[in-house]
Each structure stands twice: as C-alpha cells, then as structure tokens.
Scaffold this active site. Structure first.
Site: not given
Length: 356
Positions: A245, A255
């Site tokens: 992300d 993440n």
C-alpha cells in the site's frame, strides 16, 4: 475508453459510464456479487473507508472518479467557486484511509490536472477531470500488465507460491499486482500451485484471493495465516509474492498486517520474498517506514467473526490494519519497469524519482 479487465470470469472492480461510478461491494464476496452506484462524495468516502472498494490501486482509481462524482453538484457554479469546491472535496476524500498512498497520489494528480487545464468554464474543467480519471484507470491496467510480464519468470514449473491478503484483480482495475505474475504464468502454460493466506481479521485472502484465483482456474489452496512457516519448513513454498500500500524511499513498505511475519519466516527458510509494486504506490517523499501512518481499525473486526462475538465482552483490542516490513527482508520489487533490487533507495530513485 477504458478496456475491461482481461479476467472475464471476474466481475469488474469498478466501472465509469454516463457520469456514474459503480463499484463491486467487496464486503459481500464471495457469497454475492453486488454492484453499487455511488452518487455523492459521502458515499464514495464511505465505500473506501468501509473497504467496499479496497486495494491501493483500486482506491486510487475510485478516488479519481469519486472526485468527479463529488463535484457534479457544483457544475452550475462559476469557475472560481467550482475550483474551491474541487479542492474541498479532494481534501474530504483524502481522509477516508491514511495508509494507501494511491489515495492521496490520485487526488493530487487530479488537482494538478485541473490547475494545468487552462479551462475557461466549469463544464470544460469537469470534462478535464473525467479525462484524467480515465487516464489513471487505463494506466492502472497497464501497470498491472507490466508487473505480470516482469514477475512471471519468478514462477517456474512446479513452483509453490505464497501470497497474503488480496493484491489481485479485485484490488486493482487490471489483473492485480501480486497476482499479475500468477495470471501471466498461467497464461504461459506453467504448472504451479498457489497458497493463499486467509488474512485475519477481515479474511481478504479467504474471501477475495481464493475466490478470484479459483474462478480464474488457478491451482489455489487456502491456508490459515499461522501455517506459512510449516509450509516453508516442508519445502512447499518457493517464492512469496505480496502487494503493498506504500513504499518508502529506502524500500521499507507497508502491507496488510501479517506481512512482516511472512518476510521474517521467508528469510529464515531462505525463500525469496518479492513485493509487487506499481510506481503509483511509491512514496519517495517518505524517507523510511517510520514515516508511514498505520491505520488502526475498530475492535469489532477482531472480536467478531461473521457477526458473532468470539472474544470476551469488554476485552481490549489492538487492530492495526497494516505493518511495515524493513527493506532488508525484501528480495526485490516487481514493478511495471522490471524487478528492482537493492540498494533500494538509490535504485528506486534512479528508476522512478521523477515519475513518483
């Protein structure tokens, strides 16, 4: 015109047609596929915040279209007032979730497009915004395809691949990030197997990754999060591929919670650990993982399962949605431009500095 996903067995994550944004409500999968039309900034904000649309790339595309939705009610205003409404709505949408960098990246890009448009009336500026959102949408599909092309050689005949959470087609508008090499290897006729972590507490691996891989005809086995070490100890995992992300300048990355566990275990057992990362998810303005804001979510996600209480009443809960994995546990970043190895700070900046 934006091309549909090549994965014809899967419903589209989101669509834009006739000035309407429609999303697949991912909180209802795999039991039912429900498409919703979002008609206001508040509905878009809630859809992102409540994970009805999720995955960093998909959030970015949804935010771009969502900004178009948000300013539709202001199209009657004079140009200056419309620009003010645009900035206000972008700031509001940006508050939906803090960790996935694609959200703010997409909204900033939309605002830059508006600033550079040289529009002389509100109608033309609105059309500029729609054009830019569609460009972001097309770009997401191209980035996924590039990741698939460069990552597919990592999956060899007979390989065991482990993935975590859902960095698949449902998290993007293309063939996914972490799943892109999987789909490309499958297209190339390689025989391999995938193990999908369930991904507590919201079970994105069980509900979404297992769902989409099974529908695509991939040999996939669902496992609990705590089984990864045993699989590696048995020699059943040859490579781990996860999504992300946000990636900081030095290669630290955020993440889904549990990713750090996998990276540590993979290092212990000598299993390669790759991160599928489109350039839109790079945050080179953040020096390292300490600067990544980690979203914390409600206690009920941990204390309840399927709407039923599974923990003692009143128990304290800690529920970070993401963790940060240090760059030195990463074998390489699979990007649309190729696989980037260490030293990450120098190599990411050299390849993507200007674009990011």
């Amino acid at each position: 015109m934006v091309s549909p996903s090549p994965l014809v067995n899967l419903p589209a994550t989101l669509t834009w047609a006739n000035d309407q944004l429609r999303i697949l409500d991912q909180t209802r999968l795999p039991q039912e596929a429900v498409v919703e039309t979002l008609t206001s900034a508040h509905e878009v904000w809630r859809a992102i915040h409540e994970l009805r649309v999720r995955g960093a790339p998909a959030i970015g595309v949804a935010a771009a279209y969502g900004l178009c939705v948000a300013v539709q009610a202001s199209r009657h205003l004079p140009l200056d007032a419309f620009r003010a409404a645009l900035a206000e709505q972008a700031a509001y949408l940006d508050s939906a979730r803090p960790t996935a960098v694609n959200l703010s990246w997409s909204l900033k890009r939309m605002l830059r497009a508006a600033e550079c448009a040289g529009a002389t009336d509100t109608a033309s500026l609105y059309h500029t915004l729609v054009d830019e959102a569609q460009a972001i949408h097309r770009e997401d599909q191209r980035l996924c395809a590039g990741i698939g092309q460069h990552g597919a050689p990592l999956i060899r005949e007979g390989s065991g691949v482990l993935t975590h959470c859902n960095a698949g087609a449902l998290a993007t508008t293309g063939i996914g990030t972490a799943t892109a090499p999987i789909y490309e290897a499958q297209r190339n006729g390689v025989a391999f197997r995938v193990y999908a972590d369930e991904t507590r507490p919201l079970l994105q691996g069980a509900r979404l990754t297992a769902y989409e891989l099974q529908r695509a005809g991939v040999d996939v086995t669902l496992v609990t999060d705590s089984m990864a070490a045993s699989l590696m100890a048995r020699g059943q995992i040859d490579v781990v591929i996860v999504g992300t992300d946000r990636v900081a300048a030095n290669g630290d990355f955020a993440n889904k919670i549990g990713t750090l566990n996998l990276a540590i275990v993979a290092r212990y057992f000598g299993v390669d650990f790759y991160v599928a990362c489109p350039s839109s998810t790079l945050d080179l303005d953040t020096p390292d993982g300490r600067g990544i804001v980690i979203e914390e979510r409600g206690a009920s996600e941990v204390t309840h399962l399927g709407g039923r209480m599974i923990a003692p009443e009143g128990i304290k809960v800690f529920n970070p949605a993401f963790d940060v994995t240090p760059h030195d546990l990463v074998t390489g970043y699979i990007t649309e431009a190729g696989i980037i190895g260490s030293p990450y700070e120098a190599n990411l900046a050299a390849r993507f500095g200007r674009a990011a």
